[in-house]
Motif scaffolding. Structure first.
Motif, mmCIF file in Angstrom:
data_model
loop_
_atom_site.group_PDB
_atom_site.id
_atom_site.type_symbol
_atom_site.label_atom_id
_atom_site.label_comp_id
_atom_site.label_asym_id
_atom_site.label_seq_id
_atom_site.Cartn_x
_atom_site.Cartn_y
_atom_site.Cartn_z
ATOM 1 N N ALA A 10 -2.498 -7.364 -1.274
ATOM 2 C CA ALA A 10 -2.318 -6.616 -2.526
ATOM 3 C C ALA A 10 -2.693 -7.474 -3.729
ATOM 4 N N ASP A 20 -3.916 2.535 -6.061
ATOM 5 C CA ASP A 20 -4.487 2.091 -7.337
ATOM 6 C C ASP A 20 -3.660 2.543 -8.531
ATOM 7 N N GLY A 28 -3.051 -0.175 -0.583
ATOM 8 C CA GLY A 28 -4.236 0.141 -1.376
ATOM 9 C C GLY A 28 -4.020 1.193 -2.435
ATOM 10 N N CYS A 80 -4.532 -3.234 -6.717
ATOM 11 C CA CYS A 80 -4.404 -2.702 -5.353
ATOM 12 C C CYS A 80 -2.985 -2.964 -4.876
#
Length: 723
Positions: A328, A393, A391, A332
């Motif tokens: 991460a 955003d 993942g 992300c």
């Protein structure tokens, strides 16, 4: 000898403490023994050599009493404490002299005292597991002092005992290793280890045979080990670069590996760092599942999945979450959605566990339908589920996803055995992580879940900085309450309550404060809610009740007939010991129970359980009056006013303050007073601050009032001064 001073001393303490190792020879209670000259050094050296030659405790025991006899004592016993009681039970390890008992016989400290030994010394001072040497008669001139002889024997005893314990531990360790080795062979397991310092992967003979390698083939390094494992299976198997962060984890995983002959076999493996003392060493076990074995899928499922729902288990989730957090970054993130079913315990209690299990399986199916691609679904146990999405955003997308899950779970579901569709809502807590540890992210999601349930359930809450600050404030408040209870940091102040007819002081409300060493005197709003959440309110209420009863007794001694009003939490009334403490406290302090005014909340009466009813009944049995506090701020239903006979009602200040400025407020207050009088209750108005409010309340028929107009909370001395 029975009339000697030694005899009388021994009657006071049957087994005596020895003097220090190099002190003068002593008798009972430290009396100096006359040995007719200095200690004989050669005699001590000879005894030490004889002691050193003893290979076991039995031989040493015999040598100790033999050396005591050689020193001239008429009789010597070496005794070991085998049971601690009023008359301490002793076992004879060795004995010499006329009339001496046989080894293995038992006696007591009282019996030993009756035989009047000349001295009793410990071989190892202060060690209850070491023997004691009892002697009769007198030493020979020039013989070794008894305490020096005992000290030499004690050193030998410690050495023999340490050797015996080491031998026993070694035998036990060898047995454990043999059993473990047998279990590994029986299970058909191979093992390997990887040392970060050398970079080598060491394979045992069993694993070499499973891989088709020769015993003389060199051990592979980590790069070669990776190359042998199928590319799709390398993540969990070779993810050992930072074993320090994974101490204590052991996650079973299937993997395919290329053997020496080029064939591919499927293994089930587990790997775990040894411990913090060996941070660079990882060990693993491998089970050969067998190519094409129909049980392979079931073994993998059992290793990785929850048996009821088929979702991933906590072990698999921890690994995947750790990998996601490691990857991460600022753009992300990892979203963790922690959710559980609302009131699921009620489902199990009323419909049975079979229905509950069916609901959990159906919930898992719905979660799988709603989970986005690449996410991990897991069941932690009970009705707790986790959805981990890497993942992410935008945090908003994770919240929208969680709300979609809650909406899906809210839909009616058909369950076997139920005649109609069943509805069970759920709550979810969402936390977003850009790094950090899995534990930190779980704690954040758990706090958000708690907030969702506290806000009414069937909703989503997102962890944010305000929630973190609130959690920190709650922890600090809990610490303050615990410290105050431990260090006498609570205080009681008293606010006057007057009779509105003549404004005469008739009662006082006991209000608790917390004296913090840094922030000073804290109001209840700073700590009472936390005390309720943590259960510490029971201790707080009990302490306040004690102060109330003590103050009542003082006032009665001064001829003051004031009543005292105090608050009792619903959790305190639920506590099974509260009623007993109350009755005992009233009786022990001599306070008049009829002077007690106990205030409870509307929530307490709504949730009136049998234990709460019993506590309220105990209050009334000692003469206390029970009333309703802050009426109008809760549910304010007429129905529960008849659930328990109440003596008084306090109208909340939010209704009193608008008096004189709002005709509607005046009508409401007058109606409340009439309602309370119809139920036979005395009415007290809270928060009276102006003369106009007091006049209007008096005209409405209100009985009593409290507020700043009549006095702020003060200590007991200032309350009664000048009245």
């Amino acid at each position: 000898m029975n009339g000697s001073p030694a005899s009388s001393a021994l009657r006071a303490e049957p087994v005596l403490r020895a003097a220090g190792p190099l002190s003068a020879p002593t008798g009972p209670l430290g009396a100096t023994l006359d040995v007719d000259g200095a200690t004989s050094a050669p005699a001590v050296l000879r005894a030490q050599r004889r002691f050193a030659d003893c290979a076991d405790p039995a031989a040493l025991a015999e040598e100790v009493v033999e050396q005591a006899r050689a020193a001239g004592w008429a009789r010597a016993l070496l005794l070991l404490t085998v049971a601690r009681s009023r008359h301490r039970e002793l076992e004879v390890l060795a004995a010499r002299g006329e009339g001496a008992p046989a080894p293995g016989e038992r006696t007591t400290g009282a019996e030993l005292t009756r035989t009047a030994p000349a001295a009793v010394v410990e071989l190892v001072a202060g060690d209850p597991r070491a023997p004691r040497l009892a002697v009769w008669g007198a030493p020979a001139p020039g013989a070794a002092a008894l305490d020096v002889l005992a000290a030499a024997a004690g050193a030998a005893w410690c050495a023999v005992r340490a050797a015996a314990e080491a031998e026993r531990a070694a035998a036990e360790l060898a047995g454990v290793r043999q059993l473990l080795s047998g279990a590994v062979r029986l299970a058909g397991l191979g093992s390997w280890s990887w040392d970060a310092a050398t970079g080598r992967v060491v394979l045992d003979d069993r694993l070499r045979a499973m891989l088709g390698a020769e015993p003389t083939d060199p051990d592979p390094d980590l790069a070669d080990w990776r190359e042998r494992v199928h590319p799709d299976d390398r993540g969990p198997f070779t993810g050992v670069e930072d074993p320090v962060t994974r101490v204590g984890t052991s996650v079973p995983y299937p993997f395919r590996v290329r053997c020496a002959d080029g064939s591919e076999r499927t293994f089930l493996g587990t790997s775990v760092p040894l411990d913090a003392a060996h941070p660079g060493v990882v060990q693993g076990l491998v089970l050969d599942l067998g190519a094409g074995d129909r049980s392979t899928g079931e073994l993998v499922r059992l290793a990785q999945c929850d048996s009821l729902t088929g979702l991933a288990n906590r072990a698999v989730l921890d690994v995947r979450l750790g990998e996601a957090l490691a990857a991460a970054g600022p753009a992300c993130a990892v979203a963790l959605v922690l959710l559980d079913l609302d009131r699921f315990k009620l489902v199990n209690d009323t419909l049975g566990h079979q229905i509950g299990d069916a609901l959990l399986r159906r919930t898992a199916e719905r979660l799988q339908e709603a989970a986005p691609a690449g996410s991990t679904l897991a069941r932690l146990g009970g009705d707790e589920f986790v959805l981990m999405v890497p993942g992410v955003d935008r945090p908003e997308s994770a919240v929208a996803m969680a709300r979609n899950v809650i909406r899906r779970l809210r839909a009616p579901v058909l369950l076997p055995g139920l005649p109609e569709p069943f509805v069970c809502t759920s709550s979810a807590g969402v936390a977003i992580g850009h790094g950090g540890t899995a534990d930190e992210l779980f704690r954040s999601a758990d706090m958000a879940l708690y907030r969702a349930k506290d806000a009414g359930r069937d909703r989503v809450a997102v962890y944010d900085s305000a929630m973190r600050d609130d959690a920190q404030a709650r922890r600090e408040a809990e610490h303050k309450v615990r410290r105050a209870l431990r260090t006498d940091g609570l205080r009681v102040v008293w606010q006057p309550i007057v009779d509105l007819r003549d404004e005469r002081l008739v009662a006082a409300e006991a209000l608790v404060r917390l004296q913090d060493p840094v922030e000073g005197l804290l109001e209840p709003s700073a700590f009472v809610e936390t005390a309720e959440d943590t259960g510490l309110i029971v201790d707080v209420d009990t302490w306040v009740l004690g102060e109330v009863l003590r103050q009542l007794r003082r006032w009665r001694g001064e001829g003051n007939g004031l009543q005292v009003s105090f608050n009792v939490s619903g959790k305190t009334l639920e506590h099974p010991a509260f009623a007993h403490r109350l009755a005992h406290s009233v009786e022990s302090t001599g306070a008049a129970g009829s002077s007690l005014l106990c205030e409870v909340t509307e929530r307490t009466l709504i949730d009136l359980s049998s234990s709460t009813r019993a506590s309220l009944g105990e209050l009334r049995s000692v003469g206390a009056r029970v009333g309703l506090d802050d009426f109008g701020t809760g549910y304010s239903s007429l129905s529960y006013l008849d659930r328990f006979p109440l003596s008084f009602l306090k109208i909340d200040m939010s209704f009193v303050r608008p008096l004189g400025t709002s005709a509607r407020a005046a009508a409401v207050v007058e109606a409340l007073i009439g309602l309370a009088h119809a139920h036979g209750m005395v009415v007290t108005a809270e928060g009276v601050e102006t003369r106009e409010q007091a006049t209007m309340l008096r005209e409405m028929g209100c009985d009593r009032a409290q507020g700043w107009l009549f006095g702020r909370p003060v200590d007991a001395g200032r309350l009664t001064a000048g009245r």
